[in-house]
Write a protein that holds these residues in place. Structure first.
Motif, PDB file in Angstrom:
ATOM      1  N   ILE A  56       0.851  -1.183   0.000  1.00  0.00           N
ATOM      2  CA  ILE A  56       0.000   0.000   0.000  1.00  0.00           C
ATOM      3  C   ILE A  56       0.884   1.229   0.000  1.00  0.00           C
ATOM      4  CG2 ILE A  56      -1.753   1.286   1.267  1.00  0.00           C
ATOM      5  CD1 ILE A  56      -2.478  -1.381   2.624  1.00  0.00           C
ATOM      6  N   GLU A  57       0.554   2.170  -0.857  1.00  0.00           N
ATOM      7  CA  GLU A  57       1.245   3.453  -0.887  1.00  0.00           C
ATOM      8  C   GLU A  57       0.223   4.528  -0.557  1.00  0.00           C
ATOM      9  OE1 GLU A  57       3.268   6.078  -4.303  1.00  0.00           O
ATOM     10  OE2 GLU A  57       3.980   4.010  -4.160  1.00  0.00           O
ATOM     11  N   LEU A  58       0.393   5.189   0.578  1.00  0.00           N
ATOM     12  CA  LEU A  58      -0.555   6.195   1.047  1.00  0.00           C
ATOM     13  C   LEU A  58      -0.102   7.597   0.652  1.00  0.00           C
ATOM     14  CD1 LEU A  58      -1.153   4.874   4.674  1.00  0.00           C
ATOM     15  CD2 LEU A  58      -2.582   4.515   2.681  1.00  0.00           C
ATOM     16  N   GLY A  59      -1.052   8.525   0.599  1.00  0.00           N
ATOM     17  CA  GLY A  59      -0.709   9.926   0.469  1.00  0.00           C
ATOM     18  C   GLY A  59      -0.891  10.557  -0.890  1.00  0.00           C
ATOM     19  N   HIS A  60      -1.562   9.934  -1.812  1.00  0.00           N
ATOM     20  CA  HIS A  60      -1.771  10.518  -3.136  1.00  0.00           C
ATOM     21  C   HIS A  60      -3.194  11.048  -3.257  1.00  0.00           C
ATOM     22  CE1 HIS A  60       2.050   9.024  -4.606  1.00  0.00           C
ATOM     23  NE2 HIS A  60       1.765   7.872  -4.015  1.00  0.00           N
ATOM     24  N   ILE A  67     -10.569  15.657   2.571  1.00  0.00           N
ATOM     25  CA  ILE A  67     -11.871  15.817   3.227  1.00  0.00           C
ATOM     26  C   ILE A  67     -12.561  14.472   3.384  1.00  0.00           C
ATOM     27  CG2 ILE A  67     -14.186  16.796   2.946  1.00  0.00           C
ATOM     28  CD1 ILE A  67     -12.765  19.210   1.601  1.00  0.00           C
ATOM     29  N   PHE A  68     -12.556  13.659   2.329  1.00  0.00           N
ATOM     30  CA  PHE A  68     -13.180  12.338   2.414  1.00  0.00           C
ATOM     31  C   PHE A  68     -12.470  11.442   3.423  1.00  0.00           C
ATOM     32  CE2 PHE A  68     -15.146  12.928  -1.946  1.00  0.00           C
ATOM     33  CZ  PHE A  68     -16.439  12.965  -1.457  1.00  0.00           C
ATOM     34  N   PRO A 114      -8.230   5.421   3.200  1.00  0.00           N
ATOM     35  CA  PRO A 114      -8.391   4.715   1.931  1.00  0.00           C
ATOM     36  C   PRO A 114      -8.344   5.612   0.686  1.00  0.00           C
ATOM     37  CG  PRO A 114     -10.518   5.009   2.928  1.00  0.00           C
ATOM     38  CD  PRO A 114      -9.508   5.550   3.897  1.00  0.00           C
ATOM     39  N   PHE A 115      -8.741   6.860   0.828  1.00  0.00           N
ATOM     40  CA  PHE A 115      -8.798   7.735  -0.341  1.00  0.00           C
ATOM     41  C   PHE A 115      -7.391   8.165  -0.720  1.00  0.00           C
ATOM     42  CE2 PHE A 115     -13.055   8.061   1.308  1.00  0.00           C
ATOM     43  CZ  PHE A 115     -13.816   8.017   0.157  1.00  0.00           C
ATOM     44  N   GLY A 116      -7.039   7.952  -1.967  1.00  0.00           N
ATOM     45  CA  GLY A 116      -5.731   8.289  -2.465  1.00  0.00           C
ATOM     46  C   GLY A 116      -4.696   7.203  -2.268  1.00  0.00           C
ATOM     47  N   ALA A 117      -5.061   6.114  -1.620  1.00  0.00           N
ATOM     48  CA  ALA A 117      -4.125   5.014  -1.415  1.00  0.00           C
ATOM     49  C   ALA A 117      -3.997   4.200  -2.704  1.00  0.00           C
ATOM     50  CB  ALA A 117      -4.582   4.124  -0.274  1.00  0.00           C
ATOM     51  N   LYS A 118      -2.790   3.842  -3.022  1.00  0.00           N
ATOM     52  CA  LYS A 118      -2.547   2.986  -4.182  1.00  0.00           C
ATOM     53  C   LYS A 118      -2.123   1.612  -3.713  1.00  0.00           C
ATOM     54  CE  LYS A 118      -1.215   6.569  -7.414  1.00  0.00           C
ATOM     55  NZ  LYS A 118      -0.190   7.032  -8.352  1.00  0.00           N
ATOM     56  N   ILE A 119      -2.692   0.608  -4.329  1.00  0.00           N
ATOM     57  CA  ILE A 119      -2.328  -0.769  -4.028  1.00  0.00           C
ATOM     58  C   ILE A 119      -1.378  -1.230  -5.120  1.00  0.00           C
ATOM     59  CG2 ILE A 119      -3.160  -3.109  -3.719  1.00  0.00           C
ATOM     60  CD1 ILE A 119      -5.807  -1.861  -2.748  1.00  0.00           C
ATOM     61  N   LEU A 120      -0.152  -1.505  -4.739  1.00  0.00           N
ATOM     62  CA  LEU A 120       0.894  -1.883  -5.702  1.00  0.00           C
ATOM     63  C   LEU A 120       1.126  -3.366  -5.696  1.00  0.00           C
ATOM     64  CD1 LEU A 120       3.395   0.881  -4.640  1.00  0.00           C
ATOM     65  CD2 LEU A 120       1.753   1.003  -6.480  1.00  0.00           C
TER      66      LEU A 120
END
Length: 120
Positions: A56-60, A67-68, A114-120
């Motif tokens: 998981i890559e967070l922060g995008h 806000i979400f 969860p919002f903006g998280a990328k699953i690599l």
């Protein structure tokens, strides 16, 4: 190794966890306001179904994602995170369960933001 881990994961609770996330997504999608949150639950349920070998890559996220994420965290994200932390701690009691506990710790991170998280 990832294939074996994923197959064992499915047999010992992975399917149940994915179904729970999927059902949470269905419940959230019943209202127009809950659709973005439900879509995140669907994303997480697919990750929970086959977690080994993925990160998981967070922060995008932008302003909308921030806000979400805040709404998610306040309303129900902390419950998901605490549940995965407790389950992960229980799995980590035994040596055999440590890889599965580590997967639950990844889910706890994703359950918080969860919002903006990328699953690599």
């Amino acid at each position: 190794m990832n294939l074996i881990g994923n197959l064992i994961w499915l047999l010992f609770g992975g399917i149940i966890a994915a179904i729970i996330w999927f059902l949470a997504g269905l419940l959230l999608c019943l209202t127009f306001i809950g659709i973005p949150f439900g879509l995140q639950c669907f994303k997480i349920s697919m990750f929970v179904l086959w977690p080994f070998g993925k990160e998981i890559e967070l922060g995008h996220f932008g302003a909308g994602g921030l806000i979400f994420n805040i709404i998610w965290l306040v309303v129900f994200g902390w419950e998901f995170a605490i549940a995965h932390l407790v389950i992960g701690a229980i799995f980590c009691i035994t040596i055999i369960g440590i890889p599965f506990g580590l997967q639950h710790f990844k889910f706890a991170k994703l359950g918080l933001i969860p919002f903006g998280a990328k699953i690599l």
